[in-house]
Design a protein around this motif. Structure first.
Motif, PDB file in Angstrom:
ATOM      1  N   ARG A 137     -58.508  15.335 -47.824  1.00 50.57           N
ATOM      2  CA  ARG A 137     -57.855  15.525 -46.528  1.00 50.57           C
ATOM      3  C   ARG A 137     -56.383  15.827 -46.765  1.00 50.57           C
ATOM      4  N   ARG A 194     -57.911  17.998 -38.963  1.00 53.39           N
ATOM      5  CA  ARG A 194     -58.152  16.646 -39.452  1.00 53.39           C
ATOM      6  C   ARG A 194     -59.615  16.248 -39.259  1.00 53.39           C
ATOM      7  N   ILE A 229     -62.033  12.467 -39.212  1.00 53.92           N
ATOM      8  CA  ILE A 229     -62.021  11.010 -39.349  1.00 53.92           C
ATOM      9  C   ILE A 229     -62.965  10.610 -40.477  1.00 53.92           C
ATOM     10  N   THR A 230     -62.671   9.475 -41.069  1.00 58.46           N
ATOM     11  CA  THR A 230     -63.385   9.052 -42.263  1.00 58.46           C
ATOM     12  C   THR A 230     -64.890   8.995 -42.058  1.00 58.46           C
ATOM     13  N   SER A 231     -65.307   8.555 -40.890  1.00 62.87           N
ATOM     14  CA  SER A 231     -66.747   8.409 -40.649  1.00 62.87           C
ATOM     15  C   SER A 231     -67.481   9.743 -40.600  1.00 62.87           C
ATOM     16  N   GLN A 232     -66.746  10.836 -40.501  1.00 62.94           N
ATOM     17  CA  GLN A 232     -67.378  12.152 -40.402  1.00 62.94           C
ATOM     18  C   GLN A 232     -67.399  12.929 -41.710  1.00 62.94           C
TER      19      GLN A 232
END
Length: 126
Positions: A51, A101, A103-106
């Motif tokens: 990221r 961006r 998110i971590t869960s994705q």
């Protein structure tokens, strides 16, 4: 945005390869780049992600400590350095970019990415 993946090949167990993912077109400074792989008869699986927004990277447990994801923004190219390759690493490897961006869960979800390269074959023999 178009992605061109390259660098695959046929190697022996324990060898190394470096995959490249060259991007053309405008990419957000907060882009996300990931590598996935798909072995014959199996679903596409997450390998690694970087990221740009927070410069964080994540790896699948199966490759942690052996693979490294990094980028050369000047060349608009992202890399996956693969060391200590195993026969289980045999697959077609795909790079993917989300133009923003994530998110971590994705990060492990293929559907979260906007653009995909064509794939490059990696074959590791024992």
């Amino acid at each position: 945005v178009q992605l061109q993946a390259s660098g695959g090949g046929s190697v022996q167990a324990g060898d190394s390869l470096r995959l490249s993912c060259a991007a053309s077109g405008r990419i957000s400074s907060h882009y996300t780049v990931a590598w996935f792989r798909q072995a014959p008869g199996k679903e596409r699986e997450f390998v690694s992600v970087f990221r740009a927004g927070d410069r964080s990277s994540y790896y699948a447990d199966s490759v942690k400590g052996r693979f490294t994801i990094y980028r050369d923004d000047a060349k608009n190219t992202r890399y996956l350095q693969m060391n200590s390759l195993k026969p289980d690493d045999t697959a077609i490897y795909y790079c993917a970019v989300r133009n923003g961006r994530i998110i971590t869960s994705q990060v492990t979800e293929p559907g979260a990415y906007d653009y995909w390269g064509q794939g490059t074959q990696v074959t590791v023999s024992s």
